[in-house]
Design a protein around this motif. Sequence first.
Motif, PDB file in Angstrom:
ATOM      1  N   SER A 117      81.533   9.949  16.201  1.00 53.10           N
ATOM      2  CA  SER A 117      80.475  10.948  16.401  1.00 53.10           C
ATOM      3  C   SER A 117      80.105  11.605  15.071  1.00 53.10           C
ATOM      4  N   TYR A 118      81.069  11.857  14.200  1.00 53.01           N
ATOM      5  CA  TYR A 118      80.668  12.453  12.911  1.00 53.01           C
ATOM      6  C   TYR A 118      80.382  11.394  11.857  1.00 53.01           C
ATOM      7  N   TYR A 119      81.102  10.275  11.959  1.00 49.32           N
ATOM      8  CA  TYR A 119      80.948   9.191  10.984  1.00 49.32           C
ATOM      9  C   TYR A 119      79.488   8.744  10.920  1.00 49.32           C
ATOM     10  N   SER A 120      78.875   8.713  12.094  1.00 52.00           N
ATOM     11  CA  SER A 120      77.495   8.245  12.178  1.00 52.00           C
ATOM     12  C   SER A 120      76.533   9.215  11.494  1.00 52.00           C
ATOM     13  N   VAL A 121      76.832  10.498  11.569  1.00 50.16           N
ATOM     14  CA  VAL A 121      75.954  11.478  10.909  1.00 50.16           C
ATOM     15  C   VAL A 121      76.032  11.300   9.386  1.00 50.16           C
ATOM     16  N   ILE A 122      77.238  11.094   8.889  1.00 48.46           N
ATOM     17  CA  ILE A 122      77.410  10.938   7.432  1.00 48.46           C
ATOM     18  C   ILE A 122      76.794   9.604   6.992  1.00 48.46           C
ATOM     19  N   MET A 170      72.108   0.931  15.130  1.00 47.88           N
ATOM     20  CA  MET A 170      72.600  -0.247  14.389  1.00 47.88           C
ATOM     21  C   MET A 170      73.977  -0.659  14.901  1.00 47.88           C
ATOM     22  N   VAL A 171      74.829   0.347  15.138  1.00 51.13           N
ATOM     23  CA  VAL A 171      76.192   0.064  15.596  1.00 51.13           C
ATOM     24  C   VAL A 171      76.157  -0.571  16.994  1.00 51.13           C
ATOM     25  N   MET A 172      75.311   0.001  17.845  1.00 50.44           N
ATOM     26  CA  MET A 172      75.266  -0.498  19.233  1.00 50.44           C
ATOM     27  C   MET A 172      74.725  -1.927  19.293  1.00 50.44           C
ATOM     28  N   ILE A 173      73.734  -2.206  18.454  1.00 46.85           N
ATOM     29  CA  ILE A 173      73.144  -3.552  18.486  1.00 46.85           C
ATOM     30  C   ILE A 173      74.201  -4.600  18.136  1.00 46.85           C
ATOM     31  N   VAL A 174      74.955  -4.334  17.081  1.00 43.62           N
ATOM     32  CA  VAL A 174      75.977  -5.323  16.683  1.00 43.62           C
ATOM     33  C   VAL A 174      77.057  -5.427  17.753  1.00 43.62           C
ATOM     34  N   THR A 333      80.621  -1.639   9.228  1.00 41.91           N
ATOM     35  CA  THR A 333      81.747  -2.487   9.644  1.00 41.91           C
ATOM     36  C   THR A 333      82.948  -1.643  10.111  1.00 41.91           C
ATOM     37  N   SER A 334      83.035  -0.385   9.631  1.00 43.54           N
ATOM     38  CA  SER A 334      84.107   0.492  10.124  1.00 43.54           C
ATOM     39  C   SER A 334      83.720   1.077  11.472  1.00 43.54           C
ATOM     40  N   ALA A 335      82.468   1.483  11.582  1.00 37.82           N
ATOM     41  CA  ALA A 335      82.004   2.159  12.794  1.00 37.82           C
ATOM     42  C   ALA A 335      82.203   1.268  14.023  1.00 37.82           C
ATOM     43  N   ILE A 336      81.930  -0.007  13.822  1.00 34.96           N
ATOM     44  CA  ILE A 336      82.058  -0.947  14.923  1.00 34.96           C
ATOM     45  C   ILE A 336      83.487  -0.969  15.457  1.00 34.96           C
TER      46      ILE A 336
END
Length: 464
Positions: A117-122, A170-174, A333-336
């Motif tokens: 949740s925060y990683y995506s904002v950064i 982007m994360v959801m698509i992958v 690649t980390s977010a996924i």
Amino acid sequence: MSDSTNDNDTNFVAQHGQWSSRWMFIMAATGSAVGLGNIWKFPYMAGKSGGGAFVIVYLICIALIGLPVLMAEISLGRRGRQSPINAMKNLIAEAKANKFWVAIGWSGMLAGFLILSYYSVIAGWALVYIFKTALGDFAGLPADQIQGQFAALVADPFQLIIWHSVFMLMVMIVLARGVERGLEVAVRYLMPALMALLVMLLYYAVTQADFQAGVDFLFVADFSQLTFGSFISAMGHAFFTLSLGMGAIMVYGAYLPKNINIISAAVPIVVADTLVAILAGLIIFPIVFANGLEPAAGPSLIFETLPIAFGQMPGGTFWGTIFFVLLVFAAWTSAISLVEPAIAWIVEKGWSRTVSVYAVGMLTWLFGLLTVFSFNDWAFEFEFAGLVKSNGFFDAIDILTSIIMLPIGGILIAIFCGWIMPRAAIKEELALSSSRVEKWWGVSVRYVAPIGVSIVMIYLILGN
Ligand code: PFF
């Protein structure tokens, strides 16, 4: 191994797939490990915590706790062969252990959701910086104007929400397409490219900035500067940077073919991850000192320093743009891997992968709004273990996950591997060829990691 285990294996591979080689696992796990934690978080934490002493504690934690726990987590994943929650259920059945141990899976799933949740904002900031750099927004500007641009960005929740949404999409698509297709391919080229660019920036730092001051700051340890707060931050960060203690590596380990040796996969991951963090520090601090910036600037640090370098170097617009593209890829690649444990679990419940991905993604996006507003409308200051935090919910979520949930998840994994799993099972997974290494690993997961982390946690609870 029994026949029924072999059958389970075949079913598992059919449902989730598996890595095509040892190298692909290393690439994917390195993709998970190397991310914002190395390039954005490590330098700003070291900067806030006085440099050298923090770095030494961090390196010690990586070597003494990180590597053995990484090996333990991969082993549990491959032995359990399902999403972390169900893998733990399988392992509990094998070891005839208490049901409590499923908590490793649950807490990991929750931690991954909170971190993303925060990683995506950064990561959204990094996305903005691709465009800003490409449009030449920083060319030739003095440091204070570059700082001003960052301040203007984070003051504007609308912009932050847009970029947070783009990154989550982007994360959801992958994720919806499956991790192996696309990701395996992307990671293979992007990680080496990121390394090459870091080396190039290092050349800039050595030749154009105050390299010696940077080196002194990072490697000359003044232990009088080491507070309890910076000590626990360094320990927590060792887990965060290696993606440990929350099932991400466990689920990647589940996709690891049985014939691949775990230690030979784990060591390169740790080396690459540490190298990227140190390189990032060696690039950023010389620029900080050459431009009279504040090493303790906090989360804004790389967004204020690197644009200065790009604004001044020949071809900086081009290289700067590439750098932020790669940073976004590293974050991607980390977010996924952060929500793969949750997705795998929902898929095992019989949901379609696409529906699971979008359900988890929407929820994470919504929770991310707490971080968006932490930098503007809802910013508040608080103190934690002697460290002053000024970005409200963002800092609180970060502390809850990195300092509390991941280290506790990590020691539970170590204890489960060291004390609960049948010795023969763990021996079979690790297949260590040297008895010295086996002894070192056993002592690490049975004693060093649990006792080390517990002492820190007890201190934390008692208010240090
Ligand atoms: N290791 C990642 C980084 O350093 O940016 C962050 C992370 C990814 C933490 C996956 C935990 C995780 F499971």
